[in-house]
Scaffold this active site. Structure first.
Site, PDB file in Angstrom:
ATOM      1  N   ASN A 199       0.823  -1.219   0.000  1.00 21.93           N
ATOM      2  CA  ASN A 199       0.000   0.000   0.000  1.00 21.93           C
ATOM      3  C   ASN A 199       0.856   1.268   0.000  1.00 21.93           C
ATOM      4  O   ASN A 199       0.601   2.200  -0.761  1.00 21.93           O
ATOM      5  CB  ASN A 199      -0.964   0.005   1.189  1.00 21.93           C
ATOM      6  CG  ASN A 199      -1.940  -1.158   1.124  1.00 21.93           C
ATOM      7  OD1 ASN A 199      -2.008  -1.847   0.105  1.00 21.93           O
ATOM      8  ND2 ASN A 199      -2.678  -1.373   2.184  1.00 21.93           N
ATOM      9  N   THR A 202     -14.468  38.846 -31.519  1.00 21.92           N
ATOM     10  CA  THR A 202     -15.306  38.415 -30.410  1.00 21.92           C
ATOM     11  C   THR A 202     -16.548  37.834 -31.077  1.00 21.92           C
ATOM     12  O   THR A 202     -16.954  38.311 -32.153  1.00 21.92           O
ATOM     13  CB  THR A 202     -15.708  39.589 -29.477  1.00 21.92           C
ATOM     14  OG1 THR A 202     -16.466  40.531 -30.241  1.00 21.92           O
ATOM     15  CG2 THR A 202     -14.501  40.300 -28.896  1.00 21.92           C
ATOM     16  N   HIS A 203     -17.097  36.785 -30.483  1.00 26.60           N
ATOM     17  CA  HIS A 203     -18.229  36.056 -31.091  1.00 26.60           C
ATOM     18  C   HIS A 203     -17.885  35.552 -32.497  1.00 26.60           C
ATOM     19  O   HIS A 203     -18.775  35.391 -33.323  1.00 26.60           O
ATOM     20  CB  HIS A 203     -19.492  36.936 -31.180  1.00 26.60           C
ATOM     21  CG  HIS A 203     -19.793  37.702 -29.937  1.00 26.60           C
ATOM     22  ND1 HIS A 203     -20.577  37.201 -28.921  1.00 26.60           N
ATOM     23  CD2 HIS A 203     -19.377  38.924 -29.527  1.00 26.60           C
ATOM     24  CE1 HIS A 203     -20.653  38.099 -27.941  1.00 26.60           C
ATOM     25  NE2 HIS A 203     -19.932  39.154 -28.280  1.00 26.60           N
ATOM     26  N   SER A 215      -6.035  13.519 -48.349  1.00 22.76           N
ATOM     27  CA  SER A 215      -7.258  12.724 -48.330  1.00 22.76           C
ATOM     28  C   SER A 215      -7.068  11.530 -49.249  1.00 22.76           C
ATOM     29  O   SER A 215      -6.333  11.610 -50.230  1.00 22.76           O
ATOM     30  CB  SER A 215      -8.421  13.584 -48.809  1.00 22.76           C
ATOM     31  OG  SER A 215      -9.440  12.780 -49.362  1.00 22.76           O
ATOM     32  N   LYS A 267      -6.817  18.016 -51.087  1.00 25.67           N
ATOM     33  CA  LYS A 267      -6.901  18.245 -49.639  1.00 25.67           C
ATOM     34  C   LYS A 267      -5.553  18.269 -48.925  1.00 25.67           C
ATOM     35  O   LYS A 267      -4.622  17.545 -49.266  1.00 25.67           O
ATOM     36  CB  LYS A 267      -7.767  17.153 -48.987  1.00 25.67           C
ATOM     37  CG  LYS A 267      -9.233  17.213 -49.330  1.00 25.67           C
ATOM     38  CD  LYS A 267      -9.925  18.481 -48.857  1.00 25.67           C
ATOM     39  CE  LYS A 267     -10.195  18.467 -47.383  1.00 25.67           C
ATOM     40  NZ  LYS A 267     -11.252  17.531 -47.005  1.00 25.67           N
ATOM     41  N   ASN A 315      -5.136  18.324 -44.901  1.00 27.49           N
ATOM     42  CA  ASN A 315      -5.982  18.363 -43.708  1.00 27.49           C
ATOM     43  C   ASN A 315      -5.187  18.615 -42.421  1.00 27.49           C
ATOM     44  O   ASN A 315      -4.112  18.047 -42.244  1.00 27.49           O
ATOM     45  CB  ASN A 315      -6.746  17.039 -43.567  1.00 27.49           C
ATOM     46  CG  ASN A 315      -7.736  16.844 -44.701  1.00 27.49           C
ATOM     47  OD1 ASN A 315      -8.306  17.797 -45.220  1.00 27.49           O
ATOM     48  ND2 ASN A 315      -7.920  15.590 -45.100  1.00 27.49           N
ATOM     49  N   GLU A 340      -6.626  18.578 -35.215  1.00 27.64           N
ATOM     50  CA  GLU A 340      -7.916  17.953 -34.897  1.00 27.64           C
ATOM     51  C   GLU A 340      -7.754  16.858 -33.850  1.00 27.64           C
ATOM     52  O   GLU A 340      -8.591  16.702 -32.962  1.00 27.64           O
ATOM     53  CB  GLU A 340      -8.544  17.366 -36.172  1.00 27.64           C
ATOM     54  CG  GLU A 340      -9.025  18.444 -37.131  1.00 27.64           C
ATOM     55  CD  GLU A 340      -9.412  17.862 -38.482  1.00 27.64           C
ATOM     56  OE1 GLU A 340     -10.588  17.555 -38.665  1.00 27.64           O
ATOM     57  OE2 GLU A 340      -8.535  17.692 -39.343  1.00 27.64           O
ATOM     58  N   GLN A 348      -6.329   0.768  -7.396  1.00 28.91           N
ATOM     59  CA  GLN A 348      -5.515   0.275  -8.504  1.00 28.91           C
ATOM     60  C   GLN A 348      -5.974   0.908  -9.824  1.00 28.91           C
ATOM     61  O   GLN A 348      -5.218   0.964 -10.789  1.00 28.91           O
ATOM     62  CB  GLN A 348      -5.631  -1.253  -8.568  1.00 28.91           C
ATOM     63  CG  GLN A 348      -4.814  -1.910  -9.643  1.00 28.91           C
ATOM     64  CD  GLN A 348      -4.695  -3.407  -9.411  1.00 28.91           C
ATOM     65  OE1 GLN A 348      -3.991  -3.841  -8.511  1.00 28.91           O
ATOM     66  NE2 GLN A 348      -5.384  -4.195 -10.221  1.00 28.91           N
ATOM     67  N   LYS A 385      -4.113   4.089 -11.938  1.00 32.34           N
ATOM     68  CA  LYS A 385      -2.945   4.119 -12.828  1.00 32.34           C
ATOM     69  C   LYS A 385      -3.267   4.296 -14.307  1.00 32.34           C
ATOM     70  O   LYS A 385      -2.672   5.139 -14.972  1.00 32.34           O
ATOM     71  CB  LYS A 385      -2.091   2.878 -12.610  1.00 32.34           C
ATOM     72  CG  LYS A 385      -1.292   2.982 -11.332  1.00 32.34           C
ATOM     73  CD  LYS A 385      -0.636   1.686 -10.977  1.00 32.34           C
ATOM     74  CE  LYS A 385      -0.687   1.474  -9.483  1.00 32.34           C
ATOM     75  NZ  LYS A 385      -2.047   1.330  -8.916  1.00 32.34           N
TER      76      LYS A 385
END
Ligand code: ARG
Length: 457
Positions: free
Chosen positions: A110, A155-156, A277, A283, A285, A290, A322, A325
């Site tokens: 322990n 902003t937004h 892709s 593409k 990516n 991501e 246990q 971990k």
């Protein structure tokens, strides 16, 4: 195989129960800490005359041999063993005979496991700190190169005011600096030794917990033996700090993903950190960004798992513990990978300054500066705000921008307008005049860079 703990029972457990109970396939990664802990324990036992010096020497030589053989590959983990602690003790006893059985005097698995995790995680924490600093360096380098690169601040997700890309990068550097600070802080509480708490109540042997702790590089000892073997708050703290750090990385990833889209094209990721892709030849990516964003969910999950596992546990040790971990290991493994990828991606990312500038020229992001112009000429801010809004509406109707609207038109709205207004609403001026501490001007961003560099040292 007879269990080391066979005594009261015959130790003959069901195969399914064995597999269910066993943790060696994930706690074997703590072999080094386990052996180092045992070496210090043997030395302490001899120092306190609990075992002879000769026995301690035999134990230590045996343990060192096991460590060397594990590292060289000469010795493999026995997955039939219940856990790493049992494995090391079993091999030790096979190799040095009955003296090996003296090692577990005045300790228990322990306190041993609590010790191993603390030692393991303090090293991991150091690695996480170093990797986070690398990301901060990459951010700072981008900031230095882009102190004057104008982009729209949002902003937004609506264009708001002009800022520089350097300023934007330094915002993340500040966040990550606090993350480093948080991890350093949780290391302080982590670096207290539980060894010697034994099963739960301490021991009748005259041990010296402090010398054993010092030999293992701890700053002190857990002062309550029940607490020492029962709490995993240091794991929770580290995982919380990791979750926060990952949240920051996820936001940055989200921006990198947006910025690399054709709609923005503010940045171009290097080929080394993008993928193609399987069907669409055009593409490129941002998979790495991501994945960093995606792995955030899993890191939050790790934190939640442990918090939930601990919430109903009576003192002291319960086997539920246990379960600490796998989640904490997953969190540290995941964040380390994400940090490494993030610094590589950032330091090889190129900035499309022209596109940023073009985007900054649309969206009337200098409207605040137009209002401020009137305020500086004596108009109350609310009135200036209203007039500027009306002028923006006029520009939209006339399909023009503030910079191109003739002075006569401005004069229709207020006599305070004069030719100097055009300089006031020039994007470079807008950025350069934001000299307030923490603002977006070059000199302010330079100060931020200086501060972060000083903190890194
Ligand atoms: N493998 C165990 C764990 O990770 C070690 C401690 C076992 N202690 C016990 N009393 N069964 O928690």
């Amino acid at each position: 195989m007879a269990k080391m703990w066979a005594g009261r029972t015959d130790g003959a457990t069901d195969k399914l129960a064995d597999d269910f109970n066993s943790s060696i396939h994930f706690d074997c990664r703590m072999y080094k800490q386990d052996i180092q802990g045992s070496i210090a324990h043997a030395a302490m036992l001899a120092g306190c005359n609990i075992i002879s010096n000769e026995d301690a020497d035999t134990l230590i030589a045996g343990l060192e041999g096991i460590l060397a053989d594990l590292e060289s590959g000469a010795l493999q983990f026995d997955m039939q063993c219940e856990d790493i602690h049992m494995f090391v003790e079993q091999v030790l006893t096979e190799r040095i005979g009955d003296v090996g059985k003296k090692l577990h005097t005045a300790r228990s698995r322990n306190d041993q496991v609590a010790l191993d995790i603390r030692m393991y995680l303090r090293d991991e924490a150091d690695q996480i700190i170093a990797l986070t600093k690398q990301v901060i360096v990459a951010l700072t380098e981008q900031a230095e190169q882009n102190k004057a690169t104008i982009m729209p601040g949002y902003t937004h997700l609506q264009r708001a005011q002009p800022i520089t890309f350097g300023h934007h990068m330094m915002a993340y550097a500040m966040m990550l600096l606090r993350d480093v600070d948080r991890i350093c802080d949780c290391k302080k509480r982590m670096n207290m030794s539980p060894i010697g708490c034994c099963a739960l109540a301490g021991t009748t042997y005259a041990t010296d917990r402090r010398s054993e702790a010092a030999a293992l590089g701890f700053d002190g000892i857990c002062l309550n033996s029940l607490d020492g073997v029962s709490d995993r708050d240091f794991c929770v703290e580290l995982m919380s700090a990791i979750a926060l750090l990952q949240m920051h990385m996820s936001r940055l990833s989200e921006e990198i993903i947006l910025w690399s889209s054709w709609e923005f094209k503010f940045v171009e990721l290097s080929d080394a950190f993008t993928t193609g892709s399987s069907i669409m030849p055009q593409k490129k990516n941002p998979d790495m960004a991501e994945l960093i964003r995606g792995k955030t969910g899993r890191i939050y999950g790790d934190l939640m798992s442990l918090l939930t596992a601990l919430k109903g546990l009576p003192l002291a040790y319960n086997k539920d513990m246990q379960e600490d971990k796998e989640c904490v290991f997953d969190a540290v493994d995941t964040i380390k990978m994400c940090l490494g990828v993030m610094s590589g991606m950032l330091s090889t990312m190129s900035v499309c300054a022209d596109n940023m500038k073009k985007a900054a020229q649309g969206g009337f992001i200098n409207a605040t500066d137009l209002a401020d112009y009137l305020v500086k000429k004596g108009m109350p801010f609310r009135s200036a705000y209203k007039i500027s809004g009306q002028i923006v509406a006029r520009c939209i109707a006339d399909k023009t921008v503030l910079e191109d609207l003739p002075l006569e038109v401005y004069k229709e709205y207020s006599d305070l307008f004069d030719n100097d207004l055009y300089n006031e609403i020039d994007l470079t001026t807008c950025v350069e005049k934001r000299i307030s501490e923490g603002g977006t001007s070059i000199q302010s961003v330079e100060k931020q860079i200086e501060y972060v560099k000083a903190q890194l040292n």
